[in-house]
Motif scaffolding. Structure first.
Motif, PDB file in Angstrom:
ATOM      1  N   ARG A 295     -30.024  62.980 -14.181  1.00 46.87           N
ATOM      2  CA  ARG A 295     -31.439  63.380 -14.276  1.00 46.87           C
ATOM      3  C   ARG A 295     -31.894  64.130 -13.036  1.00 46.87           C
ATOM      4  O   ARG A 295     -32.635  65.106 -13.116  1.00 46.87           O
ATOM      5  CB  ARG A 295     -32.322  62.165 -14.494  1.00 46.87           C
ATOM      6  CG  ARG A 295     -32.225  61.621 -15.887  1.00 46.87           C
ATOM      7  CD  ARG A 295     -33.332  60.646 -16.122  1.00 46.87           C
ATOM      8  NE  ARG A 295     -33.177  59.947 -17.373  1.00 46.87           N
ATOM      9  CZ  ARG A 295     -34.028  59.034 -17.795  1.00 46.87           C
ATOM     10  NH1 ARG A 295     -35.080  58.723 -17.073  1.00 46.87           N
ATOM     11  NH2 ARG A 295     -33.836  58.442 -18.945  1.00 46.87           N
ATOM     12  N   ARG A 296     -31.460  63.669 -11.867  1.00 53.69           N
ATOM     13  CA  ARG A 296     -31.831  64.362 -10.626  1.00 53.69           C
ATOM     14  C   ARG A 296     -31.308  65.784 -10.634  1.00 53.69           C
ATOM     15  O   ARG A 296     -32.035  66.739 -10.340  1.00 53.69           O
ATOM     16  CB  ARG A 296     -31.289  63.598  -9.408  1.00 53.69           C
ATOM     17  CG  ARG A 296     -31.585  64.318  -8.085  1.00 53.69           C
ATOM     18  CD  ARG A 296     -30.951  63.638  -6.906  1.00 53.69           C
ATOM     19  NE  ARG A 296     -29.503  63.510  -6.971  1.00 53.69           N
ATOM     20  CZ  ARG A 296     -28.650  64.508  -6.751  1.00 53.69           C
ATOM     21  NH1 ARG A 296     -29.066  65.733  -6.491  1.00 53.69           N
ATOM     22  NH2 ARG A 296     -27.338  64.282  -6.812  1.00 53.69           N
TER      23      ARG A 296
ATOM     24  N   ALA B  46     -30.407  67.585 -13.279  1.00 54.64           N
ATOM     25  CA  ALA B  46     -31.058  68.351 -14.340  1.00 54.64           C
ATOM     26  C   ALA B  46     -32.454  68.810 -13.918  1.00 54.64           C
ATOM     27  O   ALA B  46     -32.920  69.870 -14.331  1.00 54.64           O
ATOM     28  CB  ALA B  46     -31.132  67.522 -15.624  1.00 54.64           C
ATOM     29  N   ALA B  47     -33.108  68.006 -13.083  1.00 55.75           N
ATOM     30  CA  ALA B  47     -34.440  68.361 -12.591  1.00 55.75           C
ATOM     31  C   ALA B  47     -34.369  69.357 -11.431  1.00 55.75           C
ATOM     32  O   ALA B  47     -35.397  69.857 -10.969  1.00 55.75           O
ATOM     33  CB  ALA B  47     -35.184  67.107 -12.146  1.00 55.75           C
TER      34      ALA B  47
ATOM     35  N   LEU C  74     -33.324  68.710  -8.381  1.00 53.36           N
ATOM     36  CA  LEU C  74     -33.711  68.074  -7.127  1.00 53.36           C
ATOM     37  C   LEU C  74     -32.480  67.702  -6.308  1.00 53.36           C
ATOM     38  O   LEU C  74     -31.493  67.221  -6.857  1.00 53.36           O
ATOM     39  CB  LEU C  74     -34.505  66.795  -7.406  1.00 53.36           C
ATOM     40  CG  LEU C  74     -35.856  66.944  -8.083  1.00 53.36           C
ATOM     41  CD1 LEU C  74     -36.400  65.581  -8.462  1.00 53.36           C
ATOM     42  CD2 LEU C  74     -36.820  67.680  -7.178  1.00 53.36           C
TER      43      LEU C  74
ATOM     44  N   LEU D  84     -35.565  64.165  -3.881  1.00 49.84           N
ATOM     45  CA  LEU D  84     -35.890  62.973  -4.649  1.00 49.84           C
ATOM     46  C   LEU D  84     -36.276  61.839  -3.714  1.00 49.84           C
ATOM     47  O   LEU D  84     -37.249  61.123  -3.964  1.00 49.84           O
ATOM     48  CB  LEU D  84     -34.725  62.547  -5.544  1.00 49.84           C
ATOM     49  CG  LEU D  84     -34.974  61.286  -6.380  1.00 49.84           C
ATOM     50  CD1 LEU D  84     -36.196  61.456  -7.285  1.00 49.84           C
ATOM     51  CD2 LEU D  84     -33.733  60.933  -7.189  1.00 49.84           C
TER      52      LEU D  84
ATOM     53  N   ILE E 149     -38.691  61.615 -12.817  1.00 52.75           N
ATOM     54  CA  ILE E 149     -37.712  62.478 -13.496  1.00 52.75           C
ATOM     55  C   ILE E 149     -37.442  61.911 -14.897  1.00 52.75           C
ATOM     56  O   ILE E 149     -36.437  61.246 -15.109  1.00 52.75           O
ATOM     57  CB  ILE E 149     -36.404  62.645 -12.677  1.00 52.75           C
ATOM     58  CG1 ILE E 149     -35.875  61.310 -12.164  1.00 52.75           C
ATOM     59  CG2 ILE E 149     -36.577  63.637 -11.559  1.00 52.75           C
ATOM     60  CD1 ILE E 149     -34.505  61.409 -11.493  1.00 52.75           C
TER      61      ILE E 149
ATOM     62  N   ARG F  25     -34.774  64.097 -20.576  1.00 52.67           N
ATOM     63  CA  ARG F  25     -34.975  65.404 -21.198  1.00 52.67           C
ATOM     64  C   ARG F  25     -35.605  65.271 -22.581  1.00 52.67           C
ATOM     65  O   ARG F  25     -36.476  66.037 -22.962  1.00 52.67           O
ATOM     66  CB  ARG F  25     -33.643  66.135 -21.299  1.00 52.67           C
ATOM     67  CG  ARG F  25     -33.764  67.514 -21.911  1.00 52.67           C
ATOM     68  CD  ARG F  25     -32.423  68.178 -22.021  1.00 52.67           C
ATOM     69  NE  ARG F  25     -31.671  67.965 -20.810  1.00 52.67           N
ATOM     70  CZ  ARG F  25     -30.936  68.883 -20.212  1.00 52.67           C
ATOM     71  NH1 ARG F  25     -30.840  70.061 -20.724  1.00 52.67           N
ATOM     72  NH2 ARG F  25     -30.274  68.602 -19.119  1.00 52.67           N
TER      73      ARG F  25
ATOM     74  N   LEU G 255     -39.269  64.877 -22.284  1.00 53.24           N
ATOM     75  CA  LEU G 255     -39.910  66.146 -21.943  1.00 53.24           C
ATOM     76  C   LEU G 255     -39.967  67.086 -23.137  1.00 53.24           C
ATOM     77  O   LEU G 255     -40.964  67.773 -23.352  1.00 53.24           O
ATOM     78  CB  LEU G 255     -39.159  66.823 -20.791  1.00 53.24           C
ATOM     79  CG  LEU G 255     -39.235  66.113 -19.442  1.00 53.24           C
ATOM     80  CD1 LEU G 255     -38.342  66.827 -18.442  1.00 53.24           C
ATOM     81  CD2 LEU G 255     -40.662  66.055 -18.947  1.00 53.24           C
TER      82      LEU G 255
ATOM     83  N   THR H 139     -44.986  61.787 -21.786  1.00 50.26           N
ATOM     84  CA  THR H 139     -44.700  61.211 -20.482  1.00 50.26           C
ATOM     85  C   THR H 139     -44.646  59.710 -20.655  1.00 50.26           C
ATOM     86  O   THR H 139     -45.057  59.178 -21.685  1.00 50.26           O
ATOM     87  CB  THR H 139     -45.792  61.541 -19.451  1.00 50.26           C
ATOM     88  OG1 THR H 139     -47.013  60.918 -19.855  1.00 50.26           O
ATOM     89  CG2 THR H 139     -45.997  63.040 -19.302  1.00 50.26           C
TER      90      THR H 139
END
Length: 70
Positions: A9-10, A12-13, A15, A20, A53, A56, A59, A64
């Motif tokens: 996730r980090r 993919a974001a 970051l 982070l 984060i 996906r 999102l 949220t």
């Protein structure tokens, strides 16, 4: 949340571990320990990470964590 999920996730974001860590109020080294299963991902931290984060799929649906609460 598993360490592997956190890393995925980090990344993919887009970051870095430092970015982070800054959002979480912790060091890059601590984020690294979380991702390498050297420190536990607590339930509280997992909730915070879901907010910072989100998955996906969440999102893509335009939701949220807080919009899913009753």
């Amino acid at each position: 949340m598993t360490p592997e999920t956190l890393r995925a996730r980090r990344e993919a974001a887009g970051l870095s571990q430092s970015a982070l860590g800054a959002r979480l109020g912790m060091t890059r080294q601590h984020v690294n320990r979380l991702e390498n299963a050297k420190s536990p991902i607590t339930a509280t931290l997992a909730i915070l990470l879901e907010y910072i984060i989100p998955a996906r799929e969440t999102l893509e649906r335009g939701k949220t964590l807080f919009s899913m609460l009753p």
